[in-house]
Write a protein that holds these residues in place. Structure first.
Motif, PDB file in Angstrom:
ATOM      1  N   HIS A  65     -11.994  26.464  25.307  1.00 32.61           N
ATOM      2  CA  HIS A  65     -13.300  27.003  24.952  1.00 32.61           C
ATOM      3  C   HIS A  65     -13.142  28.454  24.556  1.00 32.61           C
ATOM      4  O   HIS A  65     -12.276  29.163  25.086  1.00 32.61           O
ATOM      5  CB  HIS A  65     -14.265  26.872  26.146  1.00 32.61           C
ATOM      6  CG  HIS A  65     -14.755  25.470  26.323  1.00 32.61           C
ATOM      7  ND1 HIS A  65     -14.786  24.844  27.550  1.00 32.61           N
ATOM      8  CD2 HIS A  65     -15.213  24.561  25.433  1.00 32.61           C
ATOM      9  CE1 HIS A  65     -15.259  23.613  27.399  1.00 32.61           C
ATOM     10  NE2 HIS A  65     -15.518  23.422  26.124  1.00 32.61           N
ATOM     11  N   ILE A  88     -14.711  24.934  20.238  1.00 36.49           N
ATOM     12  CA  ILE A  88     -13.347  24.955  20.753  1.00 36.49           C
ATOM     13  C   ILE A  88     -12.472  25.834  19.864  1.00 36.49           C
ATOM     14  O   ILE A  88     -12.714  25.943  18.656  1.00 36.49           O
ATOM     15  CB  ILE A  88     -12.724  23.538  20.856  1.00 36.49           C
ATOM     16  CG1 ILE A  88     -12.824  22.791  19.521  1.00 36.49           C
ATOM     17  CG2 ILE A  88     -13.355  22.732  21.983  1.00 36.49           C
ATOM     18  CD1 ILE A  88     -12.015  21.505  19.496  1.00 36.49           C
ATOM     19  N   ASP A 136     -19.845  21.471  21.883  1.00 39.84           N
ATOM     20  CA  ASP A 136     -19.003  22.584  22.346  1.00 39.84           C
ATOM     21  C   ASP A 136     -18.379  23.303  21.154  1.00 39.84           C
ATOM     22  O   ASP A 136     -18.241  22.748  20.073  1.00 39.84           O
ATOM     23  CB  ASP A 136     -17.830  22.054  23.199  1.00 39.84           C
ATOM     24  CG  ASP A 136     -18.282  21.696  24.615  1.00 39.84           C
ATOM     25  OD1 ASP A 136     -19.479  21.830  24.897  1.00 39.84           O
ATOM     26  OD2 ASP A 136     -17.408  21.270  25.402  1.00 39.84           O
ATOM     27  N   ILE A 148     -14.785  18.301  27.816  1.00 39.81           N
ATOM     28  CA  ILE A 148     -15.245  18.669  26.474  1.00 39.81           C
ATOM     29  C   ILE A 148     -16.473  17.835  26.166  1.00 39.81           C
ATOM     30  O   ILE A 148     -16.544  16.658  26.541  1.00 39.81           O
ATOM     31  CB  ILE A 148     -14.120  18.465  25.441  1.00 39.81           C
ATOM     32  CG1 ILE A 148     -14.493  19.080  24.094  1.00 39.81           C
ATOM     33  CG2 ILE A 148     -13.795  16.988  25.273  1.00 39.81           C
ATOM     34  CD1 ILE A 148     -13.296  19.156  23.139  1.00 39.81           C
TER      35      ILE A 148
END
Lengths: 472, 674
Positions: free
Chosen positions: B346, B293, B291, B287
């Protein structure tokens, strides 16, 4: 604060006073029974007078009263100041009539008889006082003071309250009294001869180590010597007294509350059998021997207090003529009911200011200094709201056999009757059904058992009044 | 960067692996890790991140760590588990010192215990983690210490923390020996299949008996005597051995860097400005800051604004790689969005979610009221903020005619409740009245029309409020919650301990000597009997030597009754309580006495009665006042007397009027309060 007042104002104050006094003086020769002016309701034009003599020979162990060990040279000055203060307050109050005088203390029997004479003369010089008005004094039953009784009588005193306290030598010693049992009985008899029917006895019960049976015996003995009036006080331990300290340290104990309640009940019973009627929680009299002065306090009559620490309750009709020089002035402005502010031409009368609770400076020396310097020794003035006055009327009324008079109530309540507030109230009904109060047309009064728990009943009634004011 | 492995995440990963390929990896997740590391070395050659850790004890420290330096095989995730006061936090301090996380100035006092209440009470309430770097035989290891709460009430947190570990240090005081909670903790770790390293602490003390305690461990847990480390966390003796054992005996986590991201959220805290701080274990993948998520639980997607490790304060690292443990800040401003037990991936690359945790269930309830109603709002915000970080507390609004507006809070246990209250007082300056705790009862309802109408189709209801206690005529049976208690005591106190348990309606389960002098007792007890004074009494009858731990143990039918309190014949509903029939008289008497002591004598008589149904079990009478009037009242006395009476009237206003009597708030408090 006082000393920071500009000199010029103080002079103005003094001049005002002189002017006012001379006006009063010239008017009074013509005033007798209808002395009161029709501009104001009569209850704001009359009062009783309390004179405080602050000195004592010694301090009793139970006493936290405002009193000081006597010093010879202060006596004269004290008398001058009392007279001076009297002039001031009579003038400020606009009083036209004094109904009674009470000399308390302290130990007024230590004062020179001249003091009594000068005060009484000063009163009659400025306002109307009936020739048979009650003029009381407190006296200690010592041989020394007994010798002065005749002079007190010639000075104008016509009622005497003898501080007997106890008929037990050990207890007199514990209480710190400076007289013996024998001495006090003899003084009592002397007083009775001089003031027949007008001699009262002060007694104290619930003393350290006292039992119900010893109290009953003592009371029996006292009844043999008593005149027509007896005041009965339960010993209360006041913070700052020697007795309190002894109690705190566990060196001494007093009867428990249920025991003292028993003592009180026994006394009420015995006194009733002997013909004394309980006309107030701690006062018992044969018919016609009630103290007029004290009854005036309890019924809400105005009173003027002079001397160090003396309290007063009156409407200062002429305050506007004087700069306000009291050191501390509190104005309480909770508005209650519809009343409260100045009442304009109510029932055809002139506007008059709110009643005030006044206290004179506590310590003798500063008090005298202030009187000499400014012509008065008032330390604190609090304007009383209608609610506060009514609370006092409730409290005082519930301590007396007659109760709260709806007439007196109406004088202060601005038209809200006693009936409207109390007679339909649930809490009052519970009090009534438990036989603690009686409701009649003219009075809300405590029953005999209600009188014994007057404080609790008062608290209930004050809540009822509060609630009424809140809801309005 | 230091690579942080959430011990728990790794554990979870191990289970997952097991599920995928039983036989191959089961029980040996570290082999799997080693395998992938060898195959994917490049994954770890990332740019270095530099970070400054400035908050640590006002000491500026520049740490430069590449999280990629730590392949899974060089990662160890472990916890320390111990009975209260056996030196867990001190050992943690030493480990952090030696690894250079904190300075060796000697003023490190339980660094991981950040709450005032934790330091004062010497207990750990909230799990904390810290990463350590340790070089052993030329290899740099990343060790993640996941501190665990030290009390039975916080077992749920312990198991959460353990879920992120592969091994534990079972710390035992060499003077006191095995205690009740040592037993409970051992079984938690054992059932989680973690490697267990026994550590005997405080061997520097005069009365230490490491041999005796080691044989207790062997008797009880089958832990080999010679495997016990002997240390003094205080003086530092034997700490290097601890590091060595961790590296040699605790397996590395089982994680795959090649699989898509799978991050397991095992704890969270709340920051006023940044929202939820999620403690995560990276099971698979990696991670990075920036990012996106997605929550497997809610499907919501968040932007990762910060990623880092705990050192022991937050230190941003930019990335976390598989097997590591750290924190993620991702704009979750509602703490509910950081749902403990949730799995993140993700967007568009879902993975099989980890099995979550069962929500902790409150077992002890108490009312909480501001002492002054004007403080209601500030108390509410204090409770809101505290519960943000402690989702195990249940909150419902409650009101009491005597105590005003308040709440009914559910706690995991008594200590949990104490700690919560203490934190309210210390951290939020709140003045609260806490009512006597109660437990949730159940009633199995008869199948009647009326019951259907009132309760719907359910045949079993939970009763948290005595006012809602259904009458016996509508009920098949009542149920009360039970616990399984473990008590370890020197055998000289055993008689007294057994008597206490009998008094508390116990059911005997087990009685084992763990050495020559000490006995382990297991009893099944109603929770209700334990929540008030059991622990205090146990301590006092055993001169403080007995230890006690418990776990929930279902519900049992019980002969429960509703005890009513009557004042002058009228039921005062808020004083009602549910008790076992055998205890009704005792409790009733106790309440009557308390009321008698606190209701002042007044104008009217006050009859105080405790009843069950129509039967009076106890009675006290407050006699009316015989006399209440101050003796003297002339001109000068009026002001003072008026003041007294007004105060009396004001006092009455604050009392509650019940019929013709006034009951002060204190009377209610004296009954309702603990």
């Amino acid at each position: 604060m006082l000393s920071s007042m500009p000199i010029i104002i103080r002079n103005v104050c003094a001049n005002y006073m002189k002017a006012e006094l001379s006006i009063l003086h010239s008017n009074f020769s013509s005033m007798h029974s209808d002395v009161v002016s029709e501009k104001y309701p009569s209850f704001v034009q009359e009062a009783v007078l309390y004179v405080h003599w602050p000195f004592c020979k010694r301090r009793c162990t139970y006493c936290n009263f405002n009193k000081y060990i006597e010093s010879e040279e202060q006596n004269k000055e004290m008398t001058n100041c009392l007279v001076n203060e009297l002039q001031t307050l009579l003038s400020i109050s606009g009083i036209k009539k004094i109904n009674s005088i009470f000399f308390g203390g302290g130990t007024p029997s230590l004062a020179d008889p001249d003091m009594f004479e000068r005060i009484i003369n000063e009163v009659t010089k400025h306002v109307y006082m009936s020739s048979d008005a009650e003029i009381s004094m407190e006296a200690n039953p010592t041989a020394l003071e007994a010798e002065k009784l005749v002079s007190f009588k010639s000075a104008g005193v016509n009622r005497i309250s003898v501080g007997l306290q106890a008929l037990d030598q050990r207890d007199l010693n514990i209480l710190g009294r400076d007289h013996s049992v024998k001495e006090s009985i003899s003084v009592l008899h002397q007083a009775k001869r001089l003031f027949p029917g007008c001699t009262s006895i002060d007694l104290m019960f619930a003393r350290p180590g006292q039992t119900t049976s010893s109290w009953v015996k003592e009371l029996e003995e006292i009844l043999k010597h008593a005149d027509d009036h007896i005041s009965l006080y339960q010993l209360t331990l006041e913070r700052g007294t020697e007795l309190f300290n002894w109690y705190q340290k566990g060196e001494m104990s007093v009867p428990e509350s249920d025991v003292s309640a028993e003592m009180y009940k026994d006394a009420v019973c015995m006194l009733a059998e002997a013909g004394y009627d309980r006309y107030e929680v701690s006062n018992f009299a044969r018919p016609g021997a009630q103290s007029q002065h004290n009854q005036a306090y309890w019924s809400g009559t105005q009173y003027i207090g002079i001397g160090p620490g003396a309290h007063g309750r009156f409407v200062p009709l002429n305050q506007h003529m004087y700069p306000d020089t009291s050191v501390q002035r509190v104005t309480d402005n909770h508005s209650m009911m519809k009343i409260d502010e100045k009442v304009s031409f109510k029932n055809g009368y002139l506007t008059y200011p709110p009643r005030e609770a006044r206290i004179q400076t506590l310590e003798p020396s500063p008090w005298m200094k202030e009187v000499i310097k400014y012509g008065h020794g008032t330390r604190r003035r609090v304007k009383q709201s209608t609610k506060e006055i009514l609370q006092e009327i409730i409290m005082l009324g519930m301590r007396t056999k007659v109760g709260i008079s709806s007439k007196v109530w109406s004088e202060y309540s601005n038209g809200v009757s006693l009936r409207e507030i109390f007679y339909e109230n649930e809490l009052v009904k519970i009090l009534e059904s438990n036989e603690l109060v009686e409701l009649t047309d003219g009075y809300l009064r405590p029953t005999k058992s209600g009188l014994t728990v007057a404080d609790s009943v008062t608290a209930e009634l004050i809540l009822v009044l509060d609630k009424y004011c809140q809801d309005k | 960067m230091p690579e942080m492995f959430s011990v728990k995440a790794i554990f979870a990963c191990a289970r997952f692996t097991k599920h995928l390929s039983p036989g191959k990896h089961a029980g040996f997740p570290w082999l799997y890790c080693g395998h992938w590391i060898n195959n994917e070395p490049r994954n770890f050659q990332r740019s270095r991140n530099y970070f400054t850790c400035s908050k640590l004890h006002s000491q500026e420290k520049k740490v430069c760590v590449d999280m990629g330096e730590f392949p899974v095989e060089n990662i160890r995730n472990f916890s320390i588990i111990a009975h209260v006061d056996h030196g867990k936090s001190t050992l943690a301090d030493r480990l952090l010192e030696i690894a250079g996380v904190i300075s060796k100035k000697g003023d490190n006092q339980q660094v991981l215990d950040t709450l005032q209440v934790e330091r004062e009470r010497g207990i750990t309430v909230k799990a904390q983690t810290s990463s350590l770097f340790y070089t052993y035989k030329g290899t740099k290891y990343l060790l993640n210490l996941i501190d665990t709460p030290g009390h039975v009430d916080f077992n749920y947190e312990v198991s959460r923390s353990l879920a992120a570990c592969q091994g534990v240090l079972l710390l035992v005081d060499a003077n006191q020996g095995v205690q009740a909670q040592t037993v409970a903790n051992f079984y938690l770790a054992f059932e989680a299949e973690l490697s267990i390293i026994p550590v005997l602490n405080k061997i520097d003390l005069k009365n230490a008996d490491p041999d005796g305690v080691a044989s207790q461990l062997e008797n009880l847990f089958d832990l080999k005597e010679e495997e016990c480390l002997r240390i003094s966390a205080k003086t530092g003796v034997g700490i290097q051995d601890v590091f060595e054992s961790i590296i040699l005996k605790v397996p590395p986590p089982a994680s795959s860097p090649t699989k898509p991201l799978k991050a397991f959220l095992f704890d969270s805290t709340y920051d006023q400005y940044r929202g939820a701080i999620a403690n995560v274990a990276i099971i698979d993948g990696s991670i990075s800051k920036g990012d996106k998520i997605t929550s497997a639980f809610s499907g919501k997607t968040f932007d990762v604004s910060e990623v880092g490790i705990m050192y022991p304060d937050r230190v941003p690292t930019g990335q976390l790689y598989s097997g590591q443990v750290g924190y993620v800040i991702a704009g979750m401003y509602n703490i509910k969005e950081a749902n403990i037990g949730d799995t993140f991936h993700h967007p568009g690359q879902p993975t099989e979610p980890m099995p979550g945790f069962k929500a902790a269930k409150p077992m002890v309830f108490a009312g909480m009221y501001p002492i002054d109603q004007s403080e209601y709002v500030s108390l509410r915000s204090a409770i809101d903020r505290l519960t943000l970080n402690d989702s195990s507390v249940s909150v419902s609004i409650d009101s009491s005619p005597a105590l005003g507006q308040g709440w009914r809070l559910g706690f995991l246990g008594l200590l949990h409740m104490d700690v919560f209250n203490q934190r309210l007082e210390q951290e939020y300056n709140a003045n609260v009245i806490v009512t006597s705790p109660s437990v949730p009862y159940k009633a199995v309802l008869k199948e009647t029309k009326l019951n259907k109408q009132d309760y719907g189709d359910t045949d079993e209801i939970t009763i948290n409020n005595p006012a809602l206690f259904p009458d016996i005529s509508r009920v098949e049976k009542y149920l009360e919650p039970m616990i399984m208690a473990t008590i370890i005591t020197p055998d000289e106190y055993i008689g007294k301990v057994i008597n206490l348990c009998i008094e508390k309606r116990c059911e005997h389960v087990e009685h084992t000597y763990i050495d020559q002098k000490r006995v382990l007792l297991k009893y099944r007890l109603p929770l209700n009997e334990v929540i008030i004074d059991f622990f205090d009494r146990l301590k006092s009858i055993s001169s403080g030597y007995a230890s006690f731990d418990y776990e929930d143990n279902g519900f049992e039918p019980a002969d429960l009754v509703k005890l009513n309190i009557l004042l002058n014949g009228k039921v005062v509903e808020e004083l009602s309580t549910v008790v076992h029939r055998d205890k009704a008289r005792e409790v009733g008497k106790h309440i009557c006495t308390r009321l008698y002591d606190t209701i002042p004598r007044q104008l009217y008589e006050v009859a105080i009665q405790a009843t069950v149904g129509s039967k009076v079990l106890a009675r006290e009478t407050v006699r009316p006042l015989k006399k209440n009037v101050l003796a003297k009242c002339y001109g000068g006395d009026i002001s003072r007397k008026m003041k007294l009476l007004k105060r009396q009237a004001e006092g009455k206003k604050r009392m509650r009027k019940l019929g013709n009597i006034d009951v002060p708030k204190e009377a209610f408090i004296s009954v309702l309060k603990r």
